[in-house]
Design a protein around this motif. Structure first.
Motif, PDB file in Angstrom:
ATOM      1  N   ASP A 249       4.708  18.747 -27.441  1.00 62.49           N
ATOM      2  CA  ASP A 249       5.153  17.435 -26.978  1.00 62.49           C
ATOM      3  C   ASP A 249       3.996  16.463 -27.098  1.00 62.49           C
ATOM      4  O   ASP A 249       2.834  16.869 -27.040  1.00 62.49           O
ATOM      5  CB  ASP A 249       5.594  17.484 -25.504  1.00 62.49           C
ATOM      6  N   VAL A 250       4.314  15.178 -27.238  1.00 61.33           N
ATOM      7  CA  VAL A 250       3.253  14.177 -27.250  1.00 61.33           C
ATOM      8  C   VAL A 250       2.520  14.213 -25.913  1.00 61.33           C
ATOM      9  O   VAL A 250       1.292  14.232 -25.853  1.00 61.33           O
ATOM     10  CB  VAL A 250       3.835  12.770 -27.507  1.00 61.33           C
ATOM     11  N   GLN A 251       3.257  14.264 -24.854  1.00 62.59           N
ATOM     12  CA  GLN A 251       2.672  14.165 -23.518  1.00 62.59           C
ATOM     13  C   GLN A 251       3.555  14.900 -22.517  1.00 62.59           C
ATOM     14  O   GLN A 251       4.763  15.021 -22.709  1.00 62.59           O
ATOM     15  CB  GLN A 251       2.559  12.682 -23.143  1.00 62.59           C
TER      16      GLN A 251
ATOM     17  N   GLY B 253      -4.699  12.486 -30.925  1.00 63.86           N
ATOM     18  CA  GLY B 253      -4.282  11.116 -31.214  1.00 63.86           C
ATOM     19  C   GLY B 253      -2.809  10.830 -31.017  1.00 63.86           C
ATOM     20  O   GLY B 253      -2.275   9.897 -31.594  1.00 63.86           O
ATOM     21  N   GLY B 254      -2.111  11.643 -30.216  1.00 62.87           N
ATOM     22  CA  GLY B 254      -0.692  11.377 -29.970  1.00 62.87           C
ATOM     23  C   GLY B 254       0.161  11.598 -31.192  1.00 62.87           C
ATOM     24  O   GLY B 254       1.121  10.876 -31.435  1.00 62.87           O
ATOM     25  N   GLU B 255      -0.189  12.622 -31.968  1.00 63.89           N
ATOM     26  CA  GLU B 255       0.527  12.873 -33.224  1.00 63.89           C
ATOM     27  C   GLU B 255       2.012  13.123 -32.972  1.00 63.89           C
ATOM     28  O   GLU B 255       2.401  13.671 -31.955  1.00 63.89           O
ATOM     29  CB  GLU B 255      -0.084  14.086 -33.930  1.00 63.89           C
ATOM     30  N   CYS B 256       2.806  12.766 -33.978  1.00 62.73           N
ATOM     31  CA  CYS B 256       4.264  12.856 -33.891  1.00 62.73           C
ATOM     32  C   CYS B 256       4.775  14.194 -34.402  1.00 62.73           C
ATOM     33  O   CYS B 256       5.964  14.335 -34.676  1.00 62.73           O
ATOM     34  CB  CYS B 256       4.884  11.721 -34.695  1.00 62.73           C
TER      35      CYS B 256
ATOM     36  N   VAL C  67       7.509  18.739 -31.950  1.00 61.60           N
ATOM     37  CA  VAL C  67       7.737  17.412 -31.382  1.00 61.60           C
ATOM     38  C   VAL C  67       9.069  16.866 -31.922  1.00 61.60           C
ATOM     39  O   VAL C  67       9.391  17.050 -33.089  1.00 61.60           O
ATOM     40  CB  VAL C  67       6.590  16.452 -31.766  1.00 61.60           C
ATOM     41  N   GLY C  68       9.832  16.229 -31.071  1.00 63.15           N
ATOM     42  CA  GLY C  68      11.114  15.662 -31.483  1.00 63.15           C
ATOM     43  C   GLY C  68      10.920  14.553 -32.493  1.00 63.15           C
ATOM     44  O   GLY C  68      10.417  13.486 -32.157  1.00 63.15           O
ATOM     45  N   ASN C  69      11.296  14.817 -33.759  1.00 63.22           N
ATOM     46  CA  ASN C  69      11.007  13.873 -34.843  1.00 63.22           C
ATOM     47  C   ASN C  69      11.640  14.437 -36.107  1.00 63.22           C
ATOM     48  O   ASN C  69      11.468  15.614 -36.415  1.00 63.22           O
ATOM     49  CB  ASN C  69       9.478  13.763 -35.003  1.00 63.22           C
TER      50      ASN C  69
ATOM     51  N   VAL D 114      10.968  13.370 -39.200  1.00 63.85           N
ATOM     52  CA  VAL D 114      10.199  13.084 -40.411  1.00 63.85           C
ATOM     53  C   VAL D 114       9.004  14.043 -40.553  1.00 63.85           C
ATOM     54  O   VAL D 114       9.066  15.050 -41.255  1.00 63.85           O
ATOM     55  CB  VAL D 114       9.730  11.615 -40.465  1.00 63.85           C
ATOM     56  N   CYS D 115       7.929  13.762 -39.855  1.00 64.90           N
ATOM     57  CA  CYS D 115       6.648  14.420 -40.144  1.00 64.90           C
ATOM     58  C   CYS D 115       6.572  15.920 -39.874  1.00 64.90           C
ATOM     59  O   CYS D 115       5.861  16.621 -40.600  1.00 64.90           O
ATOM     60  CB  CYS D 115       5.528  13.695 -39.414  1.00 64.90           C
TER      61      CYS D 115
ATOM     62  N   VAL E 248      13.254   6.125 -44.393  1.00 65.73           N
ATOM     63  CA  VAL E 248      12.433   6.946 -45.269  1.00 65.73           C
ATOM     64  C   VAL E 248      13.005   6.900 -46.684  1.00 65.73           C
ATOM     65  O   VAL E 248      12.295   6.715 -47.661  1.00 65.73           O
ATOM     66  CB  VAL E 248      12.386   8.407 -44.762  1.00 65.73           C
TER      67      VAL E 248
ATOM     68  N   CYS F 162       6.781   7.787 -41.397  1.00 66.97           N
ATOM     69  CA  CYS F 162       7.780   7.928 -40.337  1.00 66.97           C
ATOM     70  C   CYS F 162       7.903   6.650 -39.512  1.00 66.97           C
ATOM     71  O   CYS F 162       8.444   6.677 -38.425  1.00 66.97           O
ATOM     72  CB  CYS F 162       7.373   9.083 -39.439  1.00 66.97           C
TER      73      CYS F 162
ATOM     74  N   ASN G 209      12.562   7.087 -34.882  1.00 69.54           N
ATOM     75  CA  ASN G 209      11.399   7.884 -34.486  1.00 69.54           C
ATOM     76  C   ASN G 209      10.911   7.335 -33.145  1.00 69.54           C
ATOM     77  O   ASN G 209      10.758   6.126 -33.000  1.00 69.54           O
ATOM     78  CB  ASN G 209      10.308   7.750 -35.565  1.00 69.54           C
TER      79      ASN G 209
ATOM     80  N   VAL H 128       7.952   8.059 -31.770  1.00 73.96           N
ATOM     81  CA  VAL H 128       6.503   8.135 -31.601  1.00 73.96           C
ATOM     82  C   VAL H 128       5.797   6.998 -32.352  1.00 73.96           C
ATOM     83  O   VAL H 128       5.441   5.967 -31.780  1.00 73.96           O
ATOM     84  CB  VAL H 128       5.947   9.509 -32.048  1.00 73.96           C
ATOM     85  N   CYS H 129       5.624   7.150 -33.648  1.00 69.11           N
ATOM     86  CA  CYS H 129       4.705   6.296 -34.393  1.00 69.11           C
ATOM     87  C   CYS H 129       5.093   4.816 -34.521  1.00 69.11           C
ATOM     88  O   CYS H 129       4.198   3.971 -34.547  1.00 69.11           O
ATOM     89  CB  CYS H 129       4.459   6.883 -35.770  1.00 69.11           C
TER      90      CYS H 129
ATOM     91  N   GLU I 105       3.187   2.447 -32.464  1.00 70.51           N
ATOM     92  CA  GLU I 105       1.745   2.257 -32.655  1.00 70.51           C
ATOM     93  C   GLU I 105       1.415   1.141 -33.641  1.00 70.51           C
ATOM     94  O   GLU I 105       0.260   0.757 -33.770  1.00 70.51           O
ATOM     95  CB  GLU I 105       1.106   3.571 -33.146  1.00 70.51           C
TER      96      GLU I 105
ATOM     97  N   GLY J  56       9.634   9.752 -20.195  1.00 69.99           N
ATOM     98  CA  GLY J  56       8.512  10.588 -19.769  1.00 69.99           C
ATOM     99  C   GLY J  56       7.867  11.329 -20.925  1.00 69.99           C
ATOM    100  O   GLY J  56       6.685  11.666 -20.874  1.00 69.99           O
ATOM    101  N   LYS J  57       8.650  11.588 -21.964  1.00 70.19           N
ATOM    102  CA  LYS J  57       8.131  12.370 -23.079  1.00 70.19           C
ATOM    103  C   LYS J  57       7.575  11.510 -24.210  1.00 70.19           C
ATOM    104  O   LYS J  57       6.766  11.969 -25.002  1.00 70.19           O
ATOM    105  CB  LYS J  57       9.233  13.287 -23.628  1.00 70.19           C
ATOM    106  N   TYR J  58       8.054  10.282 -24.302  1.00 63.73           N
ATOM    107  CA  TYR J  58       7.606   9.379 -25.372  1.00 63.73           C
ATOM    108  C   TYR J  58       7.204   8.043 -24.737  1.00 63.73           C
ATOM    109  O   TYR J  58       7.816   7.008 -25.011  1.00 63.73           O
ATOM    110  CB  TYR J  58       8.735   9.194 -26.402  1.00 63.73           C
ATOM    111  N   PRO J  59       6.180   8.075 -23.880  1.00 68.06           N
ATOM    112  CA  PRO J  59       5.891   6.901 -23.044  1.00 68.06           C
ATOM    113  C   PRO J  59       5.481   5.649 -23.809  1.00 68.06           C
ATOM    114  O   PRO J  59       5.848   4.540 -23.404  1.00 68.06           O
ATOM    115  CB  PRO J  59       4.763   7.395 -22.129  1.00 68.06           C
TER     116      PRO J  59
END
Lengths: 228, 228
Positions: free
Chosen positions: A69-71, A96-99, A126-128, A130-131, B70, B99, B128, B130-131, B134, B156-159
């Motif tokens: 998980d990211v966090q 670095g909070g990778e996805c 991690v829920g995603n 793509v990567c 994508v 992504c 997505n 996460v990214c 950013e 909570g998981k993807y703050p």
């Protein structure tokens, strides 16, 4: 400049594959089969694992879980009540909070995983969509979870993930009548990117289809050890 | 080695912000307000836009859409029937299958967007959690779409994503009675990462709540031009 940039990317990917092979060697030495479970946020990966591993779980197969998980540790906490060892790996601490998970992150978690006491390591990525598909972590097989609530066009929009897995689990079948999702259309998109890939239709909520998925997972180590 | 690596990352992020500011200057010069729409795959971003922009759409406001995916043009094709200019931006052609959208990708799409003919540019980011959060792209505001089918624990998981947006749209409200999702629990997780952020509960399928969301979007250019 362009050539230099490409070279760096290739080096980085090679490094990942090098480390993935090292992970794989460690898993093999301990006789541990590794399943990389991927899917979008909210596809139901953790709920599926909760249902599959509760009660008699996978029978005699000793299972461990690595939660990516990211966090936070919400998913690991949910699985902690099941009598399987769960290791939490957060990508925000030092990565670095990778996805996605990559081979090096998984390698850093190895000392915390009781490899000598398990037969199957299930890695929840991690829920995603793509990567995660781009990074081998040393796994033997990949399973993807897609929910009918996400829409039937997802294999066409995120082809790499659907192309690089051995099993596609279509989850939340209980919602089918409430959403605009055609199983036929999904299969069509899926076959266009990964023709004939094995697929199962399940509901983590009602339990539909879980026996077949449990059987697939239970047979995975044998199948991996002696491919047809 | 560590210091060198960090420096490179910082430079890359700075470059993104530099280009985002250039995008923003171009948008401002044309009087175009930009809304960055983010969310998980299958949260219903495209379905929402379809419903919001159909018929009278946003009234007198002239809208354009930039679709980030994508691969493929499934979403752009869905929106093409709506009399608004739609530009498709694929991250796999020249951008390595990224992504997320970044400022440079959006900049590369600018020549294809009729900035002189629109007031509001809606950018649908890659699905997505996460990214995309950013990378600034030069937007004035960020809207997140989360579906009740994804589970109430997602803030909570993807703050970062939930923290960096001005509006959280909770979609698929019509599924609420069929899934294990507590609106109160979601609000609790959300307030922990972005206290008091504006939120709306809608259903792209039934149309519930869409009038309020349409009003929010329609007022966005005025609100951006004269912040309280």
């Amino acid at each position: 400049m362009h050539r230099v940039r490409v070279r760096v990317v290739e080096d980085a990917l090679d490094a990942n594959n090098t480390i993935a092979r090292a992970n794989r060697a460690d898993f093999d030495r301990h006789g541990v089969t590794v399943l990389n479970v991927m899917g979008a946020p909210g596809a139901g990966k953790t709920s599926l694992l909760e249902r599959l591993l509760a009660g008699d779980g996978l029978g005699d197969l000793r299972v461990g879980v690595l939660e990516g998980d990211v966090q936070g540790s919400l998913d690991a906490d949910r699985l902690a009540s099941l009598h399987v060892p769960v290791t939490q790996l957060n990508t925000d601490a030092g990565f670095g909070g990778e996805c996605h998970l990559d081979a090096n992150m998984v390698r850093s978690a190895l000392p915390a995983i009781p490899l000598g006491e398990i037969d199957l390591l299930i890695v929840e990525n991690v829920g995603n969509l793509v990567c995660p598909a781009e990074f081998q972590i040393g796994e033997d097989a990949r399973m993807m979870v897609a929910s009918v609530a996400e829409g039937d066009d997802k294999p066409g929009k995120y082809p790499l993930m659907f192309r690089t897995c051995e099993l596609v689990v279509i989850n939340k079948l209980d919602l089918l009548e409430h959403v605009d999702f055609s199983l036929d259309r999904f299969d069509g998109y899926l076959d266009a990117v990964n023709p004939g890939v094995e697929r199962m239709r399940v509901s983590a909520r009602t339990g539909a289809g879980l026996d077949a998925l449990r059987a697939w997972m239970t047979a995975l180590p044998t199948r991996v050890a002696a491919p047809a």
